[in-house]
Design a protein around this motif. Structure first.
Motif, short mmCIF file in Angstrom:
data_model
loop_
_atom_site.label_atom_id
_atom_site.label_comp_id
_atom_site.label_asym_id
_atom_site.label_seq_id
_atom_site.Cartn_x
_atom_site.Cartn_y
_atom_site.Cartn_z
N MET A 1 15.10 -48.65 27.05
CA MET A 1 15.83 -47.88 26.11
C MET A 1 16.51 -47.19 27.10
N ARG A 2 18.04 -46.98 26.94
CA ARG A 2 18.90 -45.99 27.61
C ARG A 2 18.62 -44.58 27.53
N LYS A 3 18.65 -43.62 28.28
CA LYS A 3 18.39 -42.07 28.16
C LYS A 3 19.65 -41.50 28.72
N TYR A 4 20.43 -40.47 27.92
CA TYR A 4 21.30 -39.70 28.48
C TYR A 4 21.16 -38.34 28.41
N GLY A 5 21.67 -37.85 29.56
CA GLY A 5 21.31 -36.24 29.63
C GLY A 5 22.64 -35.35 29.31
N VAL A 6 22.68 -34.54 28.34
CA VAL A 6 23.72 -33.58 28.15
C VAL A 6 23.40 -32.23 28.77
N ALA A 7 24.20 -31.68 29.72
CA ALA A 7 24.08 -30.30 30.29
C ALA A 7 25.14 -29.55 30.11
N ASP A 8 25.02 -28.50 29.38
CA ASP A 8 26.04 -27.58 28.91
C ASP A 8 25.79 -26.04 29.20
N THR A 9 26.49 -25.00 28.91
CA THR A 9 26.47 -23.73 29.20
C THR A 9 26.45 -22.84 27.87
N THR A 10 26.15 -21.52 28.31
CA THR A 10 25.90 -20.49 27.32
C THR A 10 27.35 -19.90 27.52
N PHE A 11 27.77 -19.97 28.54
CA PHE A 11 29.22 -19.23 28.91
C PHE A 11 30.27 -20.00 28.28
N SER A 12 30.21 -21.33 27.83
CA SER A 12 31.26 -21.93 27.15
C SER A 12 31.52 -21.49 25.80
N ARG A 13 33.03 -21.48 25.23
CA ARG A 13 33.28 -20.66 24.14
C ARG A 13 33.52 -21.80 23.02
N VAL A 14 33.05 -23.15 23.40
CA VAL A 14 33.12 -24.18 22.48
C VAL A 14 31.81 -24.90 22.60
N ASP A 15 30.95 -25.40 21.63
CA ASP A 15 29.73 -26.17 21.49
C ASP A 15 30.18 -27.59 22.24
N ILE A 60 26.18 -35.95 31.56
CA ILE A 60 27.38 -35.43 31.28
C ILE A 60 27.14 -33.93 31.36
N THR A 61 27.91 -33.26 32.24
CA THR A 61 27.97 -31.85 32.41
C THR A 61 28.97 -31.21 31.65
N LEU A 62 28.93 -30.03 30.85
CA LEU A 62 30.02 -29.37 30.13
C LEU A 62 29.97 -27.99 30.69
N GLY A 63 31.21 -27.57 31.38
CA GLY A 63 31.23 -26.25 31.79
C GLY A 63 32.41 -25.68 31.35
N TRP A 64 32.70 -24.56 31.50
CA TRP A 64 33.64 -23.48 31.13
C TRP A 64 34.02 -22.68 32.41
N VAL A 65 35.29 -22.56 32.93
CA VAL A 65 35.55 -21.88 33.85
C VAL A 65 36.61 -20.63 33.44
N GLY A 66 36.15 -19.54 33.82
CA GLY A 66 36.91 -18.37 33.32
C GLY A 66 38.37 -18.26 34.18
#
Length: 153
Positions: A1-15, A60-66
């Protein structure tokens, strides 16, 4: 079974994590998805490495830069860290980032959602379909977050 990781931040202003998970779930419904949320972009390399160490086939990493110069320096450090994680693991880490100063505030949410969705699809294609899965799209001027630029051919 394939397994994906999703890493995100609390700093992001969109989920963006939610958007990526929707796409991955739809495109690869049998796969397992693990989400890991951290405070900010400099924490994403550790999150990605931990997800890959836990058996994820890609992340997939999901970041938000000020808007400040310090934010931009933090992004550079995080990006280098993510590249290093890819080199150490020989696995894909899609670095998806929204920069607050790339457009007006009203448009930022649309950019973030589109970018998260399109890169999540790219990750699925690479993990599920293999390293040549994006080759038919080469040279098409495809963009994430904005309209495609188009090919010059």
């Amino acid at each position: 079974m394939r397994k994906y990781g999703v890493a995100d931040t609390t700093f992001s202003r969109v989920d963006m994590g939610k958007e990526a998970i929707r796409v991955i779930s739809k495109e690869d419904p049998e796969a397992q998805i693990v989400r890991y949320t951290v405070p900010g972009i400099k924490d994403l390399p550790a999150a990605a490495k931990r997800l890959l160490d836990a058996g994820c086939d890609g992340v997939i990493t999901l970041g938000w830069v000020g808007r400040t110069q310090l934010d931009k320096y933090s992004y550079i450090a995080a990006s280098v860290g993510l590249i290093f994680v890819q080199i150490m693991t020989s696995k894909h880490v899609m670095d998806v980032t929204v920069h607050e100063d790339e457009t007006n505030e009203e448009r930022l949410a649309q950019v973030a959602i589109d970018r998260a969705r399109k890169h999540a699809l790219n990750l699925v294609r690479l993990v599920r379909d293999g390293p040549n899965s994006l080759t038919p799209l080469a040279g098409k001027g495809l963009r994430q977050g904005y309209e495609d630029a188009g090919s010059l051919d």
